[in-house]
Design a protein around this motif. Structure first.
Motif, PDB file in Angstrom:
ATOM      1  N   ALA A   1       2.899 -81.199  27.731  1.00  0.00           N
ATOM      2  CA  ALA A   1       1.946 -80.754  28.755  1.00  0.00           C
ATOM      3  C   ALA A   1       2.728 -80.132  29.900  1.00  0.00           C
ATOM      4  CB  ALA A   1       1.089 -81.910  29.256  1.00  0.00           C
ATOM      5  N   VAL A   2       2.051 -79.299  30.660  1.00  0.00           N
ATOM      6  CA  VAL A   2       2.697 -78.579  31.773  1.00  0.00           C
ATOM      7  C   VAL A   2       1.829 -78.708  33.011  1.00  0.00           C
ATOM      8  CG1 VAL A   2       3.407 -76.316  32.650  1.00  0.00           C
ATOM      9  CG2 VAL A   2       3.859 -76.925  30.271  1.00  0.00           C
ATOM     10  N   VAL A   3       2.491 -78.927  34.162  1.00  0.00           N
ATOM     11  CA  VAL A   3       1.829 -78.909  35.456  1.00  0.00           C
ATOM     12  C   VAL A   3       2.378 -77.727  36.259  1.00  0.00           C
ATOM     13  CG1 VAL A   3       1.281 -80.160  37.565  1.00  0.00           C
ATOM     14  CG2 VAL A   3       1.677 -81.422  35.447  1.00  0.00           C
ATOM     15  N   LEU A   4       1.505 -76.861  36.708  1.00  0.00           N
ATOM     16  CA  LEU A   4       1.906 -75.738  37.558  1.00  0.00           C
ATOM     17  C   LEU A   4       1.783 -76.194  39.007  1.00  0.00           C
ATOM     18  CD1 LEU A   4       0.034 -72.882  35.662  1.00  0.00           C
ATOM     19  CD2 LEU A   4       2.433 -73.556  35.424  1.00  0.00           C
ATOM     20  N   ALA A   5       2.884 -76.695  39.540  1.00  0.00           N
ATOM     21  CA  ALA A   5       2.930 -77.174  40.927  1.00  0.00           C
ATOM     22  C   ALA A   5       3.648 -76.124  41.759  1.00  0.00           C
ATOM     23  CB  ALA A   5       3.644 -78.525  40.994  1.00  0.00           C
ATOM     24  N   LEU A   6       3.045 -74.966  41.886  1.00  0.00           N
ATOM     25  CA  LEU A   6       3.727 -73.776  42.378  1.00  0.00           C
ATOM     26  C   LEU A   6       3.857 -73.722  43.887  1.00  0.00           C
ATOM     27  CD1 LEU A   6       1.998 -71.220  39.982  1.00  0.00           C
ATOM     28  CD2 LEU A   6       4.167 -72.437  39.654  1.00  0.00           C
ATOM     29  N   GLY A   7       3.103 -74.565  44.601  1.00  0.00           N
ATOM     30  CA  GLY A   7       3.205 -74.561  46.049  1.00  0.00           C
ATOM     31  C   GLY A   7       2.714 -73.251  46.652  1.00  0.00           C
ATOM     32  N   ASN A   8       3.055 -73.054  47.920  1.00  0.00           N
ATOM     33  CA  ASN A   8       2.674 -71.830  48.613  1.00  0.00           C
ATOM     34  C   ASN A   8       3.561 -70.675  48.191  1.00  0.00           C
ATOM     35  OD1 ASN A   8       0.495 -72.682  50.347  1.00  0.00           O
ATOM     36  ND2 ASN A   8       2.016 -73.822  51.545  1.00  0.00           N
ATOM     37  N   GLY A   9       2.959 -69.518  48.036  1.00  0.00           N
ATOM     38  CA  GLY A   9       3.733 -68.335  47.717  1.00  0.00           C
ATOM     39  C   GLY A   9       4.425 -67.770  48.943  1.00  0.00           C
ATOM     40  N   PRO A  10       5.400 -66.897  48.763  1.00  0.00           N
ATOM     41  CA  PRO A  10       6.037 -66.241  49.911  1.00  0.00           C
ATOM     42  C   PRO A  10       5.048 -65.333  50.613  1.00  0.00           C
ATOM     43  CG  PRO A  10       6.726 -65.213  47.857  1.00  0.00           C
ATOM     44  CD  PRO A  10       5.925 -66.422  47.475  1.00  0.00           C
ATOM     45  N   PRO A  11       5.329 -64.916  51.839  1.00  0.00           N
ATOM     46  CA  PRO A  11       4.404 -64.021  52.537  1.00  0.00           C
ATOM     47  C   PRO A  11       4.146 -62.749  51.737  1.00  0.00           C
ATOM     48  CG  PRO A  11       6.092 -64.838  54.035  1.00  0.00           C
ATOM     49  CD  PRO A  11       6.505 -65.257  52.660  1.00  0.00           C
TER      50      PRO A  11
ATOM     51  N   ALA B   1       1.665 -61.316  42.396  1.00  0.00           N
ATOM     52  CA  ALA B   1       3.064 -61.227  42.807  1.00  0.00           C
ATOM     53  C   ALA B   1       4.009 -62.087  41.974  1.00  0.00           C
ATOM     54  CB  ALA B   1       3.196 -61.619  44.285  1.00  0.00           C
ATOM     55  N   ASP B   2       3.512 -63.128  41.330  1.00  0.00           N
ATOM     56  CA  ASP B   2       4.370 -64.063  40.603  1.00  0.00           C
ATOM     57  C   ASP B   2       4.318 -63.726  39.114  1.00  0.00           C
ATOM     58  OD1 ASP B   2       5.402 -66.293  39.216  1.00  0.00           O
ATOM     59  OD2 ASP B   2       4.910 -67.632  40.857  1.00  0.00           O
TER      60      ASP B   2
END
Length: 451
Positions: A148-158, A371-372
């Motif tokens: 299983a995978v968790v996408l804990a990507l947080g805040n992106g850059p500006p 952007a990602d």
């Protein structure tokens, strides 16, 4: 551990750390083996963007009593602080660097070797495939498999500021939270910061401490600064919101009425609204949500995300000394200039040119949807779909990412900032730790089932 269930957590900041901590605790409670692979782009496992700062003047924006990492143990942070020689109480605001150490220690303590193991990987997750099971592809061609995978990507850059996107200069700091991004700004040259929110406050504090002559110009359309936390913080005030269809106008009228009934004491009203925000957000139509983002979000953010009294005093001191100058307007162009960069700021029918040594983009987190590469690949491949506002990913109430047809993925989950379009209030520790606690048993079951 080859036969143990395994979970990949993509993102080693607060979201990923809280997810891993609650996963390890859940596996221990069930007495089952588990391997967690925590992938972080910059090797800042457990601290991430927010808590890797080394500036002691960067403080938490919430008091210690509210910042426990454990959803079922509100006193956990304070006990850690006392055990580590920090003389603080629940109303104090810890340095963010100390909180990063707390998250690292909490993550380490959650392991229960040899049955429950955490493996840290430094690398950039660039793609995710699911044949036969979830596989994360790293940009250096390594691959990591899991159940299983968790996408804990947080805040992106500006987000890239369109009017300065073409500037190729080492004096243009596109992301102030990239590793060591601000360490170069120590020559005393003027600094122009795009944005007047929490990131600007951090940037201004750091660069003015680095050199006694540095002057910071902070520019935004509204020139609104984060409000200071009152001392002491008043109790939350219950706010009654009418049942039935909800529009932005109805919501604003209810909030204004509550502030008036509370004799103008708005902090208690804002804190009373906070537990309701996710439900209220879901009651707004997509059009009303967009209206909120366009018309009211900035006002909500500066009152909701307040700065500690010590930080507010430092900001006030910089302004009084003329070292922080807040400008209402927009940057309409920037070019290489005699001092480094020449920036034109327009406000209504007037404008001015500023010669500055540095330009810092502190406009706040941008969306990862366009952007990602990891997220754009998931969407292009049909494994995920953006929310209606394109702020993040769409998921079911339990965090399972929805595929292109709207079906919840059985092995791909997310939490924290990627859910902003669905929940709005999903970037602070209390919300993320609750999501991590609720997600842990579902992830354990998803990882353990290999049919």
């Amino acid at each position: 551990m080859a036969d143990s269930p395994s979970v990949i957590v993509v993102g080693g900041g607060a979201s990923g750390t809280l997810a891993a901590v609650h996963l390890l605790r859940e596996a221990r409670a069930r007495a089952i083996p588990l391997e967690i692979v925590l992938i972080d782009q910059h090797g800042r496992h457990a601290t991430g963007q927010a808590y890797s700062t080394t500036d002691p003047c960067h403080l938490l924006n919430a008091c210690a009593a509210k910042m426990s990492a454990l959803d079922d143990d509100p006193g956990h942070l304070l006990r850690w602080a006392h055990d580590n020689g920090l003389a603080v109480d629940g109303s104090d605001y810890l340095p963010r660097e100390a909180y990063g150490r707390y998250l690292r220690d909490t993550l380490a303590e959650a392991e229960d070797r040899p049955a429950r193991v955490l493996r840290k990987v430094t690398g950039t997750a660039s793609a995710l495939s699911r044949d036969p099971g979830p596989r994360v592809h790293l940009s250096d061609r390594r691959q990591v498999d899991a159940d299983a995978v968790v996408l804990a990507l947080g805040n992106g850059p500006p987000a890239t500021w369109s009017r300065i996107a073409d500037i190729e200069s080492p004096r243009h700091i596109a992301d102030p939270w990239a590793p060591n991004a601000l360490t170069r700004i120590r020559d005393g040259a003027p600094v122009l910061v795009l944005g007047t929110g929490l990131t600007m406050v951090d940037v201004a504090i750091t660069v003015t401490r680095a050199h006694p002559d540095t002057v910071v110009y902070a520019v935004s359309r509204h020139a609104l600064l984060p409000q200071p936390q009152p001392q002491p913080v008043p109790p939350a005030v219950p706010v009654s919101i009418p049942d039935g269809p909800l529009g932005l106008g109805d919501l604003l009228r209810a909030v204004r009425s509550a502030v008036k009934d509370n004799e103008g004491d708005w902090p208690g009203v804002v804190d009373g609204l906070r537990p309701q925000v996710q439900r209220l957000w879901a009651r707004l139509s997509p059009a009303e949500q967009q209206r909120f983002l366009s018309l009211a979000a900035r006002y909500w953010e500066v009152h909701r995300h307040r700065i500690p009294p010590a930080t507010a005093a430092r900001v006030a001191g910089l302004r009084a000394a003329g070292r922080l100058r807040v400008l209402r307007g927009q940057v309409v162009r920037a070019a290489i200039g005699p001092a480094g960069l020449r920036v034109h700021v327009a406000a209504d029918d007037t404008g001015q040119d500023l010669d500055v040594g540095w330009l810092v983009n502190a406009t706040g987190p941008g969306s990862r949807i366009d952007a990602d590469p990891l997220v754009t690949g998931l969407v292009a491949g049909g494994l995920a779909r953006p929310d209606r506002l394109r702020l993040g990913l769409e998921a079911d109430p339990y965090g399972a990412v929805l595929d292109a047809t709207g079906r919840p993925q059985s092995r791909i989950y997310t939490l924290g900032p990627p859910l902003r379009g669905s929940l709005y209030e999903t970037t602070a520790i209390p919300e993320i730790r609750a999501q991590a606690a609720a997600l842990a048993p579902r992830l354990i079951e998803a990882a353990a089932w290999r049919g």
